[in-house]
Design an enzyme around this catalytic site. Sequence first.
Site, PDB file in Angstrom:
ATOM      1  N   ASP A 135     -21.158  10.937 -14.117  1.00  0.00           N
ATOM      2  CA  ASP A 135     -22.550  10.619 -13.804  1.00  0.00           C
ATOM      3  C   ASP A 135     -22.676   9.750 -12.550  1.00  0.00           C
ATOM      4  O   ASP A 135     -23.757   9.273 -12.229  1.00  0.00           O
ATOM      5  CB  ASP A 135     -23.220   9.911 -14.984  1.00  0.00           C
ATOM      6  CG  ASP A 135     -22.447   8.667 -15.449  1.00  0.00           C
ATOM      7  OD1 ASP A 135     -21.421   8.326 -14.827  1.00  0.00           O
ATOM      8  OD2 ASP A 135     -22.864   8.060 -16.455  1.00  0.00           O
ATOM      9  N   CYS A 140       0.823  -1.211   0.000  1.00  0.00           N
ATOM     10  CA  CYS A 140       0.000   0.000   0.000  1.00  0.00           C
ATOM     11  C   CYS A 140       0.856   1.259   0.000  1.00  0.00           C
ATOM     12  O   CYS A 140       0.524   2.256  -0.643  1.00  0.00           O
ATOM     13  CB  CYS A 140      -0.908   0.016   1.226  1.00  0.00           C
ATOM     14  SG  CYS A 140      -2.101  -1.335   1.298  1.00  0.00           S
TER      15      CYS A 140
END
Length: 220
Positions: A130, A43
């Site tokens: 959207d 990470c």
Amino acid sequence: MLLGSEVPNFTCASTEGEINFHEYIDGSWAILASHPRAFTPVCTTELGFMAAAKGEFDKRGVKVMAISADTVEENLEWSKDIKEVEGTEVNFPIFCDADRSVCELYNMLEAGDDTAMPATVRSVFVIGPDKKLKLSITYPPSTGRNFDEILRVVDSLQLTANKSLATPVNWVDGEKAVILPSVSKEDADAKFPGYQAVKPYLRYTAEGVTNHSVEEELVA
């Protein structure tokens, strides 16, 4: 979540304060990348790359966010390590999902059993203006993501949205693209002069195409 469905909204603490996810996207493209835990090796390299690639994301009009199953304090301390190790300040919010409620909402968990809490996985979601899901990829916790590929996919998605083009196998920015089957011959003749029709359903642009100007198109 199915591709094309609206992604769930949530409000969550982050390293930049409390954020409502849908409000934060606010008509932009977005990438949400989950990270199993703070202070973990894979990470750390991923978030460092994401921060260093901010210019590439900005050029495409993409807001980047990460999420980790840790507290705000832990993620702020981890951000200091990322800067030290990777040489780049973390320049995007990290959602702090200590109770894993967002991870559960987005199904970012490994299958577990009755003896242990399920581990969070390494997922990435590309979301359109959207607020609909355009891409999702899930990796095991041990495998770092290829963000060059994720940027390539964003280029492809934006070419489809803005220019009615699809991208063939192994396409990279600047190579020839494929005209969508939904584009009529008349429109293809007007928009893509000189295109090559290998088959009626397989039409290549005459020249390579690039998504580098997409930021200006989105603003316009």
